[in-house]
Design an enzyme around this catalytic site. Structure first.
Site, PDB file in Angstrom:
ATOM      1  N   HIS A  17      -8.000 -35.446 -25.083  1.00  0.00           N
ATOM      2  CA  HIS A  17      -8.273 -34.946 -26.435  1.00  0.00           C
ATOM      3  C   HIS A  17      -9.774 -35.046 -26.659  1.00  0.00           C
ATOM      4  O   HIS A  17     -10.349 -36.135 -26.666  1.00  0.00           O
ATOM      5  CB  HIS A  17      -7.520 -35.747 -27.495  1.00  0.00           C
ATOM      6  CG  HIS A  17      -7.700 -35.216 -28.878  1.00  0.00           C
ATOM      7  ND1 HIS A  17      -6.813 -34.345 -29.476  1.00  0.00           N
ATOM      8  CD2 HIS A  17      -8.691 -35.410 -29.787  1.00  0.00           C
ATOM      9  CE1 HIS A  17      -7.237 -34.040 -30.688  1.00  0.00           C
ATOM     10  NE2 HIS A  17      -8.378 -34.678 -30.902  1.00  0.00           N
ATOM     11  N   CYS A  18     -10.417 -33.903 -26.833  1.00  0.00           N
ATOM     12  CA  CYS A  18     -11.873 -33.858 -26.938  1.00  0.00           C
ATOM     13  C   CYS A  18     -12.297 -34.084 -28.387  1.00  0.00           C
ATOM     14  O   CYS A  18     -11.980 -33.271 -29.264  1.00  0.00           O
ATOM     15  CB  CYS A  18     -12.395 -32.510 -26.437  1.00  0.00           C
ATOM     16  SG  CYS A  18     -14.204 -32.393 -26.482  1.00  0.00           S
ATOM     17  N   PRO A  19     -13.038 -35.159 -28.680  1.00  0.00           N
ATOM     18  CA  PRO A  19     -13.466 -35.383 -30.064  1.00  0.00           C
ATOM     19  C   PRO A  19     -14.548 -34.419 -30.518  1.00  0.00           C
ATOM     20  O   PRO A  19     -14.706 -34.197 -31.722  1.00  0.00           O
ATOM     21  CB  PRO A  19     -13.993 -36.828 -30.030  1.00  0.00           C
ATOM     22  CG  PRO A  19     -14.423 -37.043 -28.617  1.00  0.00           C
ATOM     23  CD  PRO A  19     -13.486 -36.242 -27.775  1.00  0.00           C
TER      24      PRO A  19
END
Length: 376
Positions: free
Chosen positions: A239-241
Site C-alpha cells: 500500500h503506497c502512502p
C-alpha cells in the site's frame, strides 16, 4: 461645674472625631476590599476574553464546515453534470455496490473511479510534481540555451505523462477480491483437513492458503488483506502512502511506469537546473552562496530534485529486481520462497512480458452493479 464642662468638651471632641471619620470610611474602603474588586475586574476581563476566543473558534469551525459542505456539493454537481453530459447519469432510487461497499475506499463519478481512503499522500505528490514543473518552466528560460522553448515543452510533456500515470495507478481497481456472503466458506481448488487451512500446489511447489476472517474466504495465492483499505487484494505488492492506493495485480504496471517516468522527469529538471546555476555563476561571478540571493527557487528545485532522484532511483532498482524474479514486494518482505523455488518465476523475459504486456484481467467487483437492499 468645671468638671462637667470638661466632660462635655471631651464628649464633643469624640463626637467631632466620629463625624469627621464617617466620610472617610465611606470614601476610602479597606485595602482588602480594594484588592477584591481588582481581582474581580481581572476575572471579568479574562472571562470576556475567553468568551470572545470561544466565539471566534466556533465561527471558524462553522466557516470550515460550510466550506467542506460546499466543496462536497460542488463535487457532486460536477459529477452529475459530467454524467448527464455523456448520458451516464444514474437513477437515485437504485442502490449500487459502491454505495454499500464495506471497505474503506472512496469512490468518484458513481463508482467509476476508486481511490484509497486517505488522499493526503496523493495530493502531496500531485502538488510536488506540478510545482516542480511550474518553477522549472517559469524561472529557467533565461539561462537555458537558445532552444529553451523546446526544453520547456519537453518538460511539460514529461509532466503530463507522470500525472496521467499517477491518475491511472490511483483511480483504478487494484485487484480487490469480493467478500463472501458469510453463509459458507468459499471452495477453491486444493485440499483441506476440515479446519480453516488449505494447501494448493503450483508448479510443483506447495503453498498454504490463509483464511481471511474479515472477507470470510481462503485468500488466493499472492493475495493479502490490506488493513488500510480493508480489502483482500489479488497479487498484493504494497500500500503506497504517496499514492494512497494499494499496488497490486491490476495497477502494478501503471505504478512502474509512474515511478520510471517521474524519475526521468526529475533527472531532466535536475540537469537543466544545474545548467542554469552554472551559467548564472559564470555570468555574475558569484559563488554558490551568492546564488541563494540571485536564484533561490532554482537551488530549492535542485535540492528537492536530488532527494527525489535518490528515492525514486532506489525504488526503481528494487522493483526492476522484483520484476525480473516475478516477485511482489510483500513476498520479498516476508521472505517467501527462501527455502524453496519461486513457483511463479518463468524467466526474466517471460516475467517482464507477463507483468507489462499481458492484457489486464477484468475487475472481480462490479462496483456499479445494482444491489438489493433488505426492506425494514
Amino acid at each position: 461645674m468645671k468638671g462637667l464642662e470638661n466632660i462635655s468638651q471631651m464628649e464633643g471632641i469624640d463626637d467631632e472625631d466620629d463625624l469627621g471619620m464617617e466620610p472617610i470610611a465611606l470614601s476610602s474602603p479597606p485595602p482588602a476590599q480594594q484588592f477584591g474588586h481588582a481581582s474581580n475586574r481581572d476575572n471579568d476581563t479574562e472571562k470576556r476574553t475567553q468568551g470572545l476566543h470561544n466565539k471566534v473558534a466556533m465561527k471558524l469551525a462553522r466557516f470550515m464546515d460550510t466550506i467542506r459542505q460546499n466543496l462536497v456539493a460542488v463535487q457532486r454537481f460536477v459529477e452529475d453534470l459530467w454524467l448527464r453530459q455523456y448520458g451516464c447519469a444514474g437513477d437515485p432510487d437504485i442502490t449500487r455496490a459502491y454505495q454499500v461497499w464495506p471497505g474503506n475506499n472512496v469512490f468518484f463519478f458513481h463508482g467509476r473511479l476508486i481511490c484509497g481512503p486517505d488522499p493526503r499522500g496523493l495530493l502531496l505528490t500531485t502538488v510536488s510534481i506540478i510545482l516542480s514543473s511550474w518553477v522549472f518552466a517559469m524561472y529557467s528560460e533565461d539561462d537555458l540555451p537558445h532552444d529553451s522553448g523546446l526544453i520547456t515543452a519537453f518538460s511539460l510533456m514529461l509532466t503530463v505523462t507522470v500525472l496521467v500515470n499517477l491518475f491511472l495507478v490511483s483511480t483504478i481497481d487494484p485487484g480487490i477480491i469480493p467478500r463472501n456472503d458469510g453463509s459458507s466458506i468459499e471452495e477453491t481448488a486444493g485440499t483441506s483437513d476440515g479446519t480453516r487451512r488449505k494447501r494448493v500446489t503450483i508448479n510443483g511447489v506447495e503453498l498454504k492458503l490463509k483464511y481471511c476472517r474479515i472477507c470470510k474466504f481462503f485468500r488466493p495465492p499472492r493475495s493479502c488483506h490490506c488493513a488500510i483499505c480493508d480489502n483482500c487484494v489479488e497479487k498484493f505488492d504494497h500500500h503506497c502512502p504517496w499514492i494512497g492506493q494499494c499496488i497490486a495485480l491490476r495497477n502494478y504496471r501503471f505504478y512502474l511506469t509512474f515511478i520510471i517516468s517521474a524519475l526521468i522527469f526529475f533527472v531532466y529538471v535536475f540537469a537543466f537546473s544545474c545548467w542554469r546555476i552554472h551559467q548564472r555563476m559564470l555570468r555574475t561571478g558569484t559563488g554558490l552562496l551568492g546564488m541563494l540571493k540571485n536564484c533561490p527557487e532554482t537551488l530549492a528545485l535542485v535540492s528537492f530534485s536530488s532527494a527525489t532522484i535518490l528515492f525514486l532511483g532506489g525504488l526503481t532498482i528494487f522493483h526492476v529486481f522484483l520484476l525480473a524474479r516475478n516477485q511482489t514486494g510483500y513476498e520479498n518482505f516476508r521472505q517467501r520462497y527462501m527455502g524453496s523455488q519461486n513457483p511463479f518465476d518463468k524467466g526474466i523475459l517471460s516475467n517482464i512480458m507477463e507483468v507489462l504486456f499481458e492484457p489486464l484481467p477484468p475487475s472481480r467487483v462490479d462496483f456499479r452493479a445494482e444491489v438489493m437492499m433488505p426492506r425494514g
